[in-house]
Design an enzyme around this catalytic site. Sequence first.
Site, PDB file in Angstrom:
ATOM      1  N   HIS A 192      -6.576   3.358   0.938  1.00  9.02           N
ATOM      2  CA  HIS A 192      -5.589   3.125   2.356  1.00  9.02           C
ATOM      3  C   HIS A 192      -7.261   4.412   3.102  1.00  9.02           C
ATOM      4  O   HIS A 192      -6.620   5.732   2.150  1.00  9.02           O
ATOM      5  CB  HIS A 192      -4.632   3.296   2.441  1.00  9.02           C
ATOM      6  CG  HIS A 192      -3.597   3.839   4.268  1.00  9.02           C
ATOM      7  ND1 HIS A 192      -3.198   3.303   4.064  1.00  9.02           N
ATOM      8  CD2 HIS A 192      -3.918   4.421   5.108  1.00  9.02           C
ATOM      9  CE1 HIS A 192      -2.600   3.249   6.345  1.00  9.02           C
ATOM     10  NE2 HIS A 192      -2.894   4.702   5.887  1.00  9.02           N
ATOM     11  N   HIS A 204      -8.984  13.960   2.629  1.00 10.81           N
ATOM     12  CA  HIS A 204      -8.296  15.434   2.624  1.00 10.81           C
ATOM     13  C   HIS A 204      -9.003  16.753   3.348  1.00 10.81           C
ATOM     14  O   HIS A 204      -9.965  16.576   3.570  1.00 10.81           O
ATOM     15  CB  HIS A 204      -9.070  15.335   0.428  1.00 10.81           C
ATOM     16  CG  HIS A 204      -9.017  14.158  -0.552  1.00 10.81           C
ATOM     17  ND1 HIS A 204      -7.990  14.323  -1.724  1.00 10.81           N
ATOM     18  CD2 HIS A 204      -8.952  13.032  -0.646  1.00 10.81           C
ATOM     19  CE1 HIS A 204      -8.167  12.888  -1.923  1.00 10.81           C
ATOM     20  NE2 HIS A 204      -8.284  12.755  -1.109  1.00 10.81           N
ATOM     21  N   HIS A 247      -8.290   7.933   3.613  1.00 10.87           N
ATOM     22  CA  HIS A 247      -7.262   9.345   3.815  1.00 10.87           C
ATOM     23  C   HIS A 247      -8.414  10.193   3.679  1.00 10.87           C
ATOM     24  O   HIS A 247      -9.457  10.121   2.668  1.00 10.87           O
ATOM     25  CB  HIS A 247      -6.515   9.034   3.028  1.00 10.87           C
ATOM     26  CG  HIS A 247      -6.883   8.788   1.401  1.00 10.87           C
ATOM     27  ND1 HIS A 247      -7.166   7.812   0.590  1.00 10.87           N
ATOM     28  CD2 HIS A 247      -7.038   9.779   0.289  1.00 10.87           C
ATOM     29  CE1 HIS A 247      -7.431   8.326  -0.470  1.00 10.87           C
ATOM     30  NE2 HIS A 247      -7.415   9.192  -0.715  1.00 10.87           N
ATOM     31  N   CYS A 250       0.361   2.969   3.473  1.00  2.14           N
ATOM     32  CA  CYS A 250       1.362   2.734   4.031  1.00  2.14           C
ATOM     33  C   CYS A 250       3.188   2.453   4.405  1.00  2.14           C
ATOM     34  O   CYS A 250       3.797   2.718   5.347  1.00  2.14           O
ATOM     35  CB  CYS A 250       1.181   0.596   3.787  1.00  2.14           C
ATOM     36  SG  CYS A 250      -0.058   0.002   4.698  1.00  2.14           S
ATOM     37  N   HIS A 270      -3.252   0.425   9.060  1.00  2.00           N
ATOM     38  CA  HIS A 270      -4.209  -0.225   7.563  1.00  2.00           C
ATOM     39  C   HIS A 270      -5.619   0.031   7.494  1.00  2.00           C
ATOM     40  O   HIS A 270      -5.982  -1.068   7.803  1.00  2.00           O
ATOM     41  CB  HIS A 270      -3.751  -1.204   5.927  1.00  2.00           C
ATOM     42  CG  HIS A 270      -4.071  -0.740   4.788  1.00  2.00           C
ATOM     43  ND1 HIS A 270      -3.790  -0.121   4.162  1.00  2.00           N
ATOM     44  CD2 HIS A 270      -5.270  -2.349   4.499  1.00  2.00           C
ATOM     45  CE1 HIS A 270      -4.272  -0.656   2.707  1.00  2.00           C
ATOM     46  NE2 HIS A 270      -5.714  -1.508   2.959  1.00  2.00           N
ATOM     47  N   ASP A 292      -0.944  16.452  -0.401  1.00  2.00           N
ATOM     48  CA  ASP A 292      -0.731  15.857  -1.379  1.00  2.00           C
ATOM     49  C   ASP A 292      -0.185  16.259  -2.612  1.00  2.00           C
ATOM     50  O   ASP A 292       0.630  16.970  -2.519  1.00  2.00           O
ATOM     51  CB  ASP A 292      -2.610  16.508  -1.176  1.00  2.00           C
ATOM     52  CG  ASP A 292      -3.002  15.231  -2.783  1.00  2.00           C
ATOM     53  OD1 ASP A 292      -4.013  14.711  -2.481  1.00  2.00           O
ATOM     54  OD2 ASP A 292      -2.588  14.994  -3.749  1.00  2.00           O
ATOM     55  N   ASN A 326     -13.153  10.284  -0.364  1.00  2.00           N
ATOM     56  CA  ASN A 326     -13.871   9.352  -0.939  1.00  2.00           C
ATOM     57  C   ASN A 326     -13.929   8.402  -0.725  1.00  2.00           C
ATOM     58  O   ASN A 326     -12.863   7.308   0.274  1.00  2.00           O
ATOM     59  CB  ASN A 326     -13.020   9.339  -2.142  1.00  2.00           C
ATOM     60  CG  ASN A 326     -13.008  11.041  -2.803  1.00  2.00           C
ATOM     61  OD1 ASN A 326     -13.487  11.243  -3.363  1.00  2.00           O
ATOM     62  ND2 ASN A 326     -11.349  11.440  -3.469  1.00  2.00           N
ATOM     63  N   CYS A 376       1.376  -1.508  -0.373  1.00  2.00           N
ATOM     64  CA  CYS A 376      -0.023   0.122   0.162  1.00  2.00           C
ATOM     65  C   CYS A 376       0.622   0.830  -0.503  1.00  2.00           C
ATOM     66  O   CYS A 376       1.672   1.629   0.622  1.00  2.00           O
ATOM     67  CB  CYS A 376      -1.466  -0.211   0.563  1.00  2.00           C
ATOM     68  SG  CYS A 376      -1.999   1.964   1.137  1.00  2.00           S
TER      69      CYS A 376
END
Length: 115
Positions: A99, A103, A101, A8, A47, A31, A88, A5
């Site tokens: 994984h 934003h 996340h 990770c 994870h 990002d 998302n 990943c």
Amino acid sequence: MNQDCLFCKIIRGEVPSTKVYEDELVYGFKDINPAAPIHILVVPKKHVDSLAQITDQDETYIWAIHKAMNKIAEQQGFKENGYRVIVNCGKDSGQEVMHLHYHVLAGSKFGDKIV
Ligand code: AMP
Ligand code: ZN
């Protein structure tokens, strides 16, 4: 942790990132392809594929992410002006990295409201 990943690997330091926040449960970094003047990704150090896969065992991580976003907003100076948080989840959302996340987007006034 998941060997293959990307996030990770970023958490383990095997792939470089620009860190903006870290504690024992959470990692925050810029990002690579920002969609706003400030675009930070906040991820659990455990994870988890996506929000659709969270379990009771992830509760402390989810809460830690939310606290971390507050701290980041304060530290980076955009708490007062505000910011947008996007997660998302799954293929219809366009999630590319599996994984979990968050934003965190800030630094401009967002005109296009989806919701
Ligand atoms: P999503 O489409 O929600 O899965 O978002 C994945 C995000 O990860 C995108 O905004 C990418 O620009 C970002 N991204 C991909 N690779 C990296 C990287 N190596 N470092 C930082 N951000 C990345
Ligand atoms: Zn991962």
